[in-house]
Design a protein around this motif. Sequence first.
Motif, PDB file in Angstrom:
ATOM      1  N   ARG A 154       0.824  -1.220   0.000  1.00  0.00           N
ATOM      2  CA  ARG A 154       0.000   0.000   0.000  1.00  0.00           C
ATOM      3  C   ARG A 154       0.856   1.267   0.000  1.00  0.00           C
ATOM      4  O   ARG A 154       0.371   2.354  -0.336  1.00  0.00           O
ATOM      5  N   TYR A 217      -4.154   8.918  -1.577  1.00  0.00           N
ATOM      6  CA  TYR A 217      -5.268   8.408  -0.776  1.00  0.00           C
ATOM      7  C   TYR A 217      -6.094   9.588  -0.279  1.00  0.00           C
ATOM      8  O   TYR A 217      -5.604  10.725  -0.221  1.00  0.00           O
ATOM      9  N   GLU A 221      -8.305   7.572   4.331  1.00  0.00           N
ATOM     10  CA  GLU A 221      -7.541   6.359   3.966  1.00  0.00           C
ATOM     11  C   GLU A 221      -6.082   6.490   4.392  1.00  0.00           C
ATOM     12  O   GLU A 221      -5.468   5.546   4.887  1.00  0.00           O
ATOM     13  N   LEU A 225      -4.132   4.108   7.035  1.00  0.00           N
ATOM     14  CA  LEU A 225      -2.909   3.422   6.625  1.00  0.00           C
ATOM     15  C   LEU A 225      -1.747   3.793   7.555  1.00  0.00           C
ATOM     16  O   LEU A 225      -0.999   2.933   8.025  1.00  0.00           O
TER      17      LEU A 225
END
Length: 290
Positions: A154, A217, A221, A225
Amino acid sequence: MPVAVTPITPAVGAEVSNVDLRSLTDAEFAQIEQAWNRHAVLLFRGQTLSDDDLLAFSRRFGELDPPPNQEHGRQSPPGYPDVYVVSNVLDEKGAPIGALGSGEAVWHTDMSYADVPPDASMLYALEIPPSGGNTSFLSMQAAWAGLPEALKARLKGRRIKHDGTYNSGGFVRKGVTPSDDPHKAPGSWHPAAISHPVTGVPALYLGRRRNSYVEGYSQAESDALLEEVWAAATRPEYSYEHRWRVGDLVLWDNRSTMHRRDPFDEATRRVMHRTQIKGTRAPRAYVAAA
Ligand SMILES: [Fe+2]
């Protein structure tokens, strides 16, 4: 007696003994530099350094970086603009002689809000409180190596905004207007994973949590994360907690570590002198071999 390098923890830190930093030979310095690249944090106990000695040792690593702008601006001992004072002590007029007070300083990398952060920083302990004020160091190379693959994926190819509004003590830097919008706040974008310029070893590069933001993002988000990444990264087994003694000098690689400080009793005195080595290049992205 030859210089001895003894690892402190498996992940980070080594103590260098049998050395007087006022009178290093070139061979001894070469050994120190090699140990620094390998262990990231070096501890030298029992040193007796004037500010001139501290500067002379610091300059062996390269050009010095001016001190950061802190909550009271830049504070240095008179005549030593390249030395920065970290202290809770007040002068005879009641004004602080240094930065960061006596509270906690949260995990951070020094000045990662700059395009080219310092390569190294060092702290020399002049006065230490009876308890509290320990400084912990975290290996960001160990943090990257241990990061779950799903989290690495990610972060892959992304940059993180390193906000420069607040210092590690939570104080707004002098002259900065706070903003919680990562796109408007002062600071720099750096790759989430960087490679060490000498060894090539990859490291997670987080800087500070506050106002940090992962590109690409949404804010929510990115926050979710970052919470996961920070929780995975700040594990005790990646860190070393240093209990200071007067005469300790600790040098750290600012490209591969983060550090934090415990609070201490404000009625006690803590005085440290710090220098930092100017960065030789901006942090470069780590690209995993296919
Ligand atoms: Fe710091």
